[in-house]
Design an enzyme around this catalytic site. Structure first.
Site, PDB file in Angstrom:
ATOM      1  N   GLU A 183      -7.109   0.578  -4.654  1.00 31.47           N
ATOM      2  CA  GLU A 183      -7.117   0.460  -3.195  1.00 31.47           C
ATOM      3  C   GLU A 183      -8.450  -0.046  -2.633  1.00 31.47           C
ATOM      4  O   GLU A 183      -8.453  -0.963  -1.799  1.00 31.47           O
ATOM      5  CB  GLU A 183      -6.737   1.810  -2.561  1.00 31.47           C
ATOM      6  CG  GLU A 183      -5.258   2.140  -2.776  1.00 31.47           C
ATOM      7  CD  GLU A 183      -4.924   3.609  -2.597  1.00 31.47           C
ATOM      8  OE1 GLU A 183      -5.801   4.375  -2.138  1.00 31.47           O
ATOM      9  OE2 GLU A 183      -3.788   4.002  -2.919  1.00 31.47           O
ATOM     10  N   ASP A 242       0.884  -1.169   0.000  1.00 31.95           N
ATOM     11  CA  ASP A 242       0.000   0.000   0.000  1.00 31.95           C
ATOM     12  C   ASP A 242       0.920   1.215   0.000  1.00 31.95           C
ATOM     13  O   ASP A 242       1.506   1.562   1.026  1.00 31.95           O
ATOM     14  CB  ASP A 242      -0.893  -0.038   1.255  1.00 31.95           C
ATOM     15  CG  ASP A 242      -1.743   1.222   1.403  1.00 31.95           C
ATOM     16  OD1 ASP A 242      -1.694   2.096   0.515  1.00 31.95           O
ATOM     17  OD2 ASP A 242      -2.459   1.322   2.422  1.00 31.95           O
ATOM     18  N   LYS A 253       3.008  11.502  -3.220  1.00 34.93           N
ATOM     19  CA  LYS A 253       2.056  10.794  -4.080  1.00 34.93           C
ATOM     20  C   LYS A 253       1.151  11.760  -4.851  1.00 34.93           C
ATOM     21  O   LYS A 253       0.698  11.467  -5.953  1.00 34.93           O
ATOM     22  CB  LYS A 253       1.213   9.858  -3.211  1.00 34.93           C
ATOM     23  CG  LYS A 253       0.309   8.905  -3.975  1.00 34.93           C
ATOM     24  CD  LYS A 253      -0.332   7.935  -3.000  1.00 34.93           C
ATOM     25  CE  LYS A 253      -1.360   7.044  -3.654  1.00 34.93           C
ATOM     26  NZ  LYS A 253      -1.951   6.124  -2.653  1.00 34.93           N
ATOM     27  N   ASP A 297     -12.954   5.080   1.611  1.00 35.61           N
ATOM     28  CA  ASP A 297     -11.533   5.170   1.946  1.00 35.61           C
ATOM     29  C   ASP A 297     -11.110   6.622   2.122  1.00 35.61           C
ATOM     30  O   ASP A 297     -10.955   7.356   1.142  1.00 35.61           O
ATOM     31  CB  ASP A 297     -10.707   4.489   0.844  1.00 35.61           C
ATOM     32  CG  ASP A 297      -9.202   4.540   1.124  1.00 35.61           C
ATOM     33  OD1 ASP A 297      -8.778   5.213   2.089  1.00 35.61           O
ATOM     34  OD2 ASP A 297      -8.447   3.901   0.373  1.00 35.61           O
TER      35      ASP A 297
HETATM   36 MG    MG Z   1      -4.577   4.680   1.963  1.00 32.65          MG
END
Ligand code: MG
Ligand code: ADP
Length: 639
Positions: A185, A25, A86, A207
């Site tokens: 994800e 992850d 990111k 999420d």
């Molecule tokens: Mg995450």
């Protein structure tokens, strides 16, 4: 997109030959690595027992530090301590807002289109920074398991476009990791809960991490996950909670200490932000958290309680629920259809988030697996399957198209052929025809977007279908086929059915389209829906008018003199002029009326033409047929 998540039977090797594969992850804030050992899946801790690796890289005097050690420098040396990188993966210079409060490091001014961050070790790209994080995780896995790494499944937000996914793969390559697959994800989270073996039905994955929010609506059907819809916000997460709290703290501090004018140094911002985050995280377990700051020698003490937190964060959580509502609508399901909601990401520990989400979906929230670990866990399970440790397993997950695909039709309109959120792979065909007599070529302009007009959508490709035999307008049958394969690659082909003439083009549908562009395009299509509708019907009526006028003119040229008296001719010419005039304006009704008027004036003439045996350009077609009602899209008919 561009993912079909399936365990190919061909990749299976013998069951007893266990190979080391991990799930990674790669988060905005924290990263984790997990693997399956003796049938048990778990994330791997570092030597200090910590499972989370802060996604932070420090370029120091004595070399590069990653994780917790790097985080130590975020206050004292923010310019060389890269956090939240990111956000910049796969982004161009123009995507980066340099005044963005989200980062306190600087971008170098270069000619390259890839942005580079200035550090004392030179200018580095987001890919290189991410590679350092991946290297650290790889090292951890190899050290813990004492084995060579066969490969990894790396997760990415569902909203990542091709460029961002490619950047992630490049980072893995730099780190010397073989990517078995990129996995969304939310999908990984559903796999972690074993929902693939549970009851059939519709579930949501919510999420909320440090920097991004993703919502996915999945349907489990006969052991197969289908992604019905995805949505979210690429710049909303726990960091934004921290900014809100930071703003609130600053406000109070400034009130009490007006002498502290210079608050905007990166160091002070980071310091307050750290305290804000600490207080926020503590409030998951306690009702009130103390905040203590030392700024330029001045001590400041305050506290944050759950009620205040609720006031600060409610608008942000509401924003996530708006994305949920849209995803439900896209999926064609109601709140009541959702059986379970999987909660993912550290920010779902905030009680307010849980309360508001439970309230919105009014169903059970799955919080049993640590929300930090759930994504890496699912990725590890998938990696185990892909590397061939589990030959029996089959997990098939379908992906969807993020924005509608279509082609340009007359009047600068877009005819959608594959609608947004259609599951891939998919293929759809639609028939079109020629607009003019004797036409032997047709331009195909491929577009992506939700809006009605070509100018508001993104142009993907253009090609021409050439060399079919000349026919009267409307006689050619041109079948345009859109095919999207499992990797998200679009192929558009056109074929004139009477002659068999063909042409096609390969298109990469989401190439270079950033998720914020997707967001903006969606928002625009909602905001402009009414205006677009008007423009659409106006353009349609204008196209109709042109068609009627052309058909009439060519008929008149052939036999007008023979079949019409002078009076009739001037009546028709007057009605013709009337239509030609109103056609220039934007009054849809007036154009419609003028078409009707001209049609009824021409009624006798058309009847006479049909009865007479004269061959005309209209060849057995009545003028009404050309000037069909406004509800039919003139030249496009669904096949
Ligand atoms: Mg995450
Ligand atoms: P990402 O996927 O972006 O890497 P994570 O899922 O690791 O993010 O979540 C990180 C976020 O979770 C941070 O904003 C952090 O402050 C928040 N977080 C972690 N623990 C808690 C907690 N106990 N209460 C509220 N937020 C938390």
């Amino acid at each position: 997109m561009a993912l079909i998540q399936i365990a190919e039977p061909g990749q299976s090797t013998t069951a007893h030959q266990h190979r080391l594969a991990v799930g990674i992850d790669l988060g905005t804030t924290n990263s984790l690595v997990a693997t399956v050992r003796s049938g048990e899946v778990d994330t791997l801790p570092d030597a200090e027992g910590s499972h989370l690796l802060p996604s932070v890289v420090h370029y120091g005097e004595d070399g590069i530090l990653v994780g917790e050690q790097a985080l130590q420098y975020s206050v004292s040396d923010p310019l060389n301590t890269i956090v939240s990188v990111k956000r910049f993966m796969g982004r161009g210079i123009e995507d980066i807002n340099t005044d963005d409060a989200h980062h306190s490091y600087h971008f170098a001014k270069t000619d390259s289109s890839v942005p580079r961050i200035k550090t004392r070790s030179g200018n580095v790209s987001a890919i290189e920074v991410s590679a350092e994080i991946l290297k650290a995780l790889k090292k951890r896995a190899v050290a813990t398991l004492g084995d060579e790494l066969s490969g990894a499944v790396i997760t990415v937000p569902a909203y990542f476009d091709d460029a961002q996914r490619q950047a992630t793969k490049d980072a893995a390559r730099l780190a010397g990791i073989k990517v078995l697959r990129l996995l969304n994800e939310p999908t990984a989270a559903a796999v972690a809960y074993g929902l693939d073996t549970g009851n059939e039905g519709v579930i949501a994955v919510y999420d909320l991490g440090g920097g991004t929010f993703d919502i996915s609506i999945l349907r489990l059907n006969k052991g197969v996950f289908e992604v019905l819809a995805t949505g979210g916000n690429s710049s909303l997460g726990g960091d934004d909670f921290d900014y809100e709290i930071t703003r609130w703290i600053l406000q109070q501090v400034k009130q009490q200490h007006p002498e502290l004018a210079e608050f905007d140094t990166p160091e002070i911002k980071r310091l307050i932000m750290q305290q804000a985050r600490r207080a926020k995280e503590a409030l998951a377990d306690v009702d009130e958290a103390a905040i203590e700051l030392e700024l330029n020698g001045i001590q400041w003490q305050g506290s944050l309680d759950r009620e205040q937190l609720k006031q600060l964060l409610t608008p942000l959580v509401k924003k996530t629920l708006m994305s949920c509502r849209r995803a439900l609508r896209d999926a064609g399901v109601g709140n009541d259809d959702i059986r379970e909601v999987v909660m993912v990401g550290g920010s779902t520990r905030t009680l307010l988030v849980r309360e508001m989400v439970a309230d919105f979906f009014s169903c059970e929230l799955l919080t049993g697996i640590d929300p930090d670990k759930v994504v890496a866990t699912g990725a590890a399970l998938q990696a185990d399957v892909l590397v061939g440790n589990k030959p029996e397993d089959e997990m098939l997950l379908l992906d969807v198209i993020p924005l509608s695909l279509g082609i340009e039709t007359m009047g600068g309109l877009v005819e959608k052929i594959i609608h947004r959120n259609t599951a891939i792979p998919t293929a759809k065909a639609q028939d079109f025809t020629t607009y003019k007599d004797g036409q032997t070529a047709m331009a195909v302009h491929v577009l992506q977007g939700e809006r009605e007009l070509v100018t508001d959508c993104r142009s993907l490709a253009r090609f021409e279908l050439r060399g079919f035999p000349p026919q009267v307008a409307g006689a050619a049958r041109i079948r345009v086929t859109f095919q999207v394969d499992a990797d998200g690659l679009l192929i558009v082909s056109a074929r004139e059915e009477n002659s068999g003439v063909e042409a096609s083009v390969d298109v990469k549908p989401s190439y270079g389209l950033s998720d914020s562009e997707v967001e903006t395009m969606l928002r625009d299509s909602i905001e402009h829906a009414e205006e677009d509708m008007h423009l659409r019907s106006l353009r349609e009526q204008q196209v109709e008018a042109d068609r009627v006028l052309e058909a009439l003119d060519s008929a008149l040229a052939v036999d007008g003199e023979q079949l019409l008296s002078a009076d009739e001719m001037s009546a028709i010419q007057a009605a013709r002029q009337q239509l030609a005039d109103v056609k220039q304006g934007d009054d849809v009704e007036a154009i419609k009326q003028a078409i009707k008027q001209l049609e009824s004036t021409c009624e006798d003439y058309v009847a006479r033409r049909m009865n007479s045996n004269i061959k005309s350009a209209m060849q057995g077609h009545s003028i009404e047929e050309y000037a069909s009602g406004p509800e039919s899209t003139a030249e496009a008919e669904e096949s």
